[in-house]
Motif scaffolding. Structure first.
Motif, PDB file in Angstrom:
ATOM      1  N   LEU A   9       0.829  -1.207   0.000  1.00 54.80           N
ATOM      2  CA  LEU A   9       0.000   0.000   0.000  1.00 54.80           C
ATOM      3  C   LEU A   9       0.864   1.258   0.000  1.00 54.80           C
ATOM      4  O   LEU A   9       0.575   2.232  -0.707  1.00 54.80           O
ATOM      5  N   GLN A  10       1.935   1.242   0.784  1.00 51.64           N
ATOM      6  CA  GLN A  10       2.837   2.388   0.840  1.00 51.64           C
ATOM      7  C   GLN A  10       3.536   2.595  -0.501  1.00 51.64           C
ATOM      8  O   GLN A  10       3.722   3.732  -0.952  1.00 51.64           O
ATOM      9  N   LYS A  11       3.898   1.514  -1.159  1.00 53.92           N
ATOM     10  CA  LYS A  11       4.545   1.620  -2.467  1.00 53.92           C
ATOM     11  C   LYS A  11       3.594   2.249  -3.485  1.00 53.92           C
ATOM     12  O   LYS A  11       4.001   3.095  -4.297  1.00 53.92           O
ATOM     13  N   GLN A  12       2.336   1.858  -3.459  1.00 49.95           N
ATOM     14  CA  GLN A  12       1.350   2.451  -4.366  1.00 49.95           C
ATOM     15  C   GLN A  12       1.213   3.950  -4.116  1.00 49.95           C
ATOM     16  O   GLN A  12       1.162   4.753  -5.052  1.00 49.95           O
ATOM     17  N   LYS A  13       1.182   4.319  -2.844  1.00 50.78           N
ATOM     18  CA  LYS A  13       1.068   5.722  -2.475  1.00 50.78           C
ATOM     19  C   LYS A  13       2.295   6.507  -2.938  1.00 50.78           C
ATOM     20  O   LYS A  13       2.174   7.613  -3.485  1.00 50.78           O
ATOM     21  N   ASP A  14       3.481   5.936  -2.746  1.00 51.37           N
ATOM     22  CA  ASP A  14       4.719   6.605  -3.135  1.00 51.37           C
ATOM     23  C   ASP A  14       4.777   6.844  -4.642  1.00 51.37           C
ATOM     24  O   ASP A  14       5.222   7.904  -5.102  1.00 51.37           O
ATOM     25  N   ILE A  15       4.328   5.862  -5.417  1.00 57.25           N
ATOM     26  CA  ILE A  15       4.341   5.992  -6.876  1.00 57.25           C
ATOM     27  C   ILE A  15       3.394   7.108  -7.319  1.00 57.25           C
ATOM     28  O   ILE A  15       3.740   7.946  -8.167  1.00 57.25           O
ATOM     29  N   THR A  16       2.206   7.144  -6.741  1.00 56.09           N
ATOM     30  CA  THR A  16       1.224   8.182  -7.086  1.00 56.09           C
ATOM     31  C   THR A  16       1.772   9.569  -6.776  1.00 56.09           C
ATOM     32  O   THR A  16       1.679  10.485  -7.609  1.00 56.09           O
ATOM     33  N   GLU A  17       2.355   9.726  -5.604  1.00 56.45           N
ATOM     34  CA  GLU A  17       2.889  11.026  -5.205  1.00 56.45           C
ATOM     35  C   GLU A  17       4.074  11.435  -6.079  1.00 56.45           C
ATOM     36  O   GLU A  17       4.211  12.604  -6.453  1.00 56.45           O
ATOM     37  N   TYR A  18       4.918  10.480  -6.435  1.00 61.20           N
ATOM     38  CA  TYR A  18       6.087  10.784  -7.260  1.00 61.20           C
ATOM     39  C   TYR A  18       5.651  11.256  -8.647  1.00 61.20           C
ATOM     40  O   TYR A  18       6.205  12.228  -9.193  1.00 61.20           O
ATOM     41  N   LYS A  19       4.672  10.585  -9.217  1.00 57.42           N
ATOM     42  CA  LYS A  19       4.201  10.956 -10.556  1.00 57.42           C
ATOM     43  C   LYS A  19       3.521  12.324 -10.561  1.00 57.42           C
ATOM     44  O   LYS A  19       3.566  13.056 -11.567  1.00 57.42           O
ATOM     45  N   LEU A  20       2.900  12.690  -9.455  1.00 59.69           N
ATOM     46  CA  LEU A  20       2.267  14.013  -9.371  1.00 59.69           C
ATOM     47  C   LEU A  20       3.308  15.136  -9.331  1.00 59.69           C
ATOM     48  O   LEU A  20       3.091  16.225  -9.858  1.00 59.69           O
ATOM     49  N   LYS A  21       4.454  14.848  -8.711  1.00 63.62           N
ATOM     50  CA  LYS A  21       5.470  15.866  -8.512  1.00 63.62           C
ATOM     51  C   LYS A  21       6.534  15.863  -9.608  1.00 63.62           C
ATOM     52  O   LYS A  21       7.275  16.842  -9.767  1.00 63.62           O
ATOM     53  N   ASN A  22       6.637  14.774 -10.367  1.00 62.26           N
ATOM     54  CA  ASN A  22       7.705  14.666 -11.350  1.00 62.26           C
ATOM     55  C   ASN A  22       7.161  14.237 -12.716  1.00 62.26           C
ATOM     56  O   ASN A  22       6.260  13.411 -12.805  1.00 62.26           O
ATOM     57  N   LYS A  23       7.734  14.825 -13.741  1.00 59.80           N
ATOM     58  CA  LYS A  23       7.333  14.446 -15.093  1.00 59.80           C
ATOM     59  C   LYS A  23       8.052  13.154 -15.462  1.00 59.80           C
ATOM     60  O   LYS A  23       9.283  13.070 -15.433  1.00 59.80           O
ATOM     61  N   THR A  24       7.292  12.129 -15.779  1.00 62.04           N
ATOM     62  CA  THR A  24       7.869  10.853 -16.166  1.00 62.04           C
ATOM     63  C   THR A  24       7.153  10.339 -17.419  1.00 62.04           C
ATOM     64  O   THR A  24       6.046  10.786 -17.732  1.00 62.04           O
ATOM     65  N   PRO A  25       7.767   9.401 -18.131  1.00 58.93           N
ATOM     66  CA  PRO A  25       7.118   8.794 -19.312  1.00 58.93           C
ATOM     67  C   PRO A  25       5.919   7.950 -18.933  1.00 58.93           C
ATOM     68  O   PRO A  25       5.181   7.487 -19.807  1.00 58.93           O
TER      69      PRO A  25
END
Length: 346
Positions: free
Chosen positions: A328-344
């Motif tokens: 669950l924490q990994k899912q949350k971390d991925i969502t937050e990272y994508k919101l703050k950083n431009k990724t493919p």
């Protein structure tokens, strides 16, 4: 025998001799001479390392298995009463480790402790393909597959690559006959002199990924891990697993469903240390050579967690009781990272 037939036989013999001489002199994968001081291209570490420990069955009593990502963990820095050897190699996966573990035990190799590094390759690559890859063929016996390397078809491109790396004074060294650790001092020296250029290199935008090669095989991989666990229990071998710290680009590229399912099922078999995920280490390009291999000082940090139990957010011990919250924490971390950083992968 006709004159023509004799000429054909002589010509064929000359070709065979030429091919053999090429392979002995060039020794593309380092398996014939085994002289790493003259190795300017990647050797078949799997063959060489297993052969080395079989020839010296009591030289070590503890081993690291893993893909080449594990090869930069310096086992010489483990401060305990054991003699450690880093038996990692290119694209090593659980099926390979199981095969080599059986080979080592069959040949009387002393094994008291085993630490296995796993990663996304573990559940995406079929170990059967390595049986036909010259870079990754396993040691079987004294002559097999050694005889195959004497008859390899000469490659002009391979010679060009070798000569180019010699001219560039390639400063890598494969410490096959002592620690098993790979050293690339030239790369690290360049990075320390040019940190900004390294961090901003476009190569860090490209994940380590092969769409044609990577096929989900979670269940077979877990079966191979079960077999390793069983052997270690039967042989009274202390066994530890850890998941390597994937660079954020490669981490995001993988299919989260496969990744989380593998972690979930692995946690039902054994506890393991998890260095993967989005954290201060995996998002910093300085810590990696490219999007596949972390640098040696990251390996030192991992050893601190594995052997000295130093408390850190880097390297979480995952159990069957904690796995749900970890995912669950990994899912949350991925969502937050994508919101703050431009990724493919947004």
């Amino acid at each position: 025998m006709t004159q023509l037939l004799r000429q054909l036989l002589l010509f064929s013999l000359l070709i065979l001799i030429t091919v053999a001489v090429y392979n002995i002199v060039i020794d593309p994968y380092g398996v014939i001479r085994g002289d790493m001081s003259k190795q300017f291209t990647t050797p078949n570490e799997r063959y060489l390392k297993v052969k080395h420990v079989i020839q010296n069955p009591n030289l070590y009593n503890s081993y690291f298995f893993g893909s080449s990502r594990v090869s930069f963990i310096n086992t010489k820095k483990i401060n305990d009463n054991n003699t450690w050897y880093n038996l990692s190699y290119s694209a090593g996966v659980p099926g390979d480790f199981l095969y080599d573990l059986k080979t080592m035990k069959k040949n009387g190799v002393c094994i008291e402790n085993l630490v296995i590094g796993i990663d996304d390759l573990s559940y995406y690559i079929d170990p059967q393909i390595h049986l036909t890859q010259d870079l990754r063929k396993p040691f079987k016996n004294r002559f097999n597959p050694l005889i195959e390397y004497i008859s390899l078809i000469p490659s002009i491109e391979f010679i060009k690559t070798r000569e180019l790396r010699k001219k560039l004074r390639f400063q890598g060294f494969y410490d096959i006959y002592d620690s098993g650790v790979s050293h690339f001092l030239g790369k690290d020296g360049w990075i320390e002199r040019h940190p900004e250029a390294h961090i901003n290199d476009p190569k860090f935008l490209v994940p380590k990924w092969d769409e044609d090669l990577y096929k989900s095989r979670i269940e077979p991989a877990l079966d191979e891990i079960k077999a390793i666990i069983l052997i270690c229990k039967q042989e009274n071998i202390d066994l530890t697993f850890f998941f390597t710290p994937l660079h954020v680009q490669t981490y995001l590229k993988q299919h989260f469903k496969d990744y989380s399912e593998f972690l979930l099922q692995l946690s039902q078999l054994t506890s393991f240390y998890d260095f993967s995920g989005i954290n201060a280490i995996t998002i910093d390009n300085y810590n990696y050579y490219e999007t596949s291999h972390f640098r040696p000082f990251i390996g030192d940090m991992m050893l601190d967690r594995l052997f000295r139990e130093e408390r850190s957010e880097f390297g979480v011990l995952v159990t069957s009781e904690t796995i749900d919250s970890v995912i669950l924490q990994k899912q949350k971390d991925i969502t937050e990272y994508k919101l703050k950083n431009k990724t493919p992968y947004n």
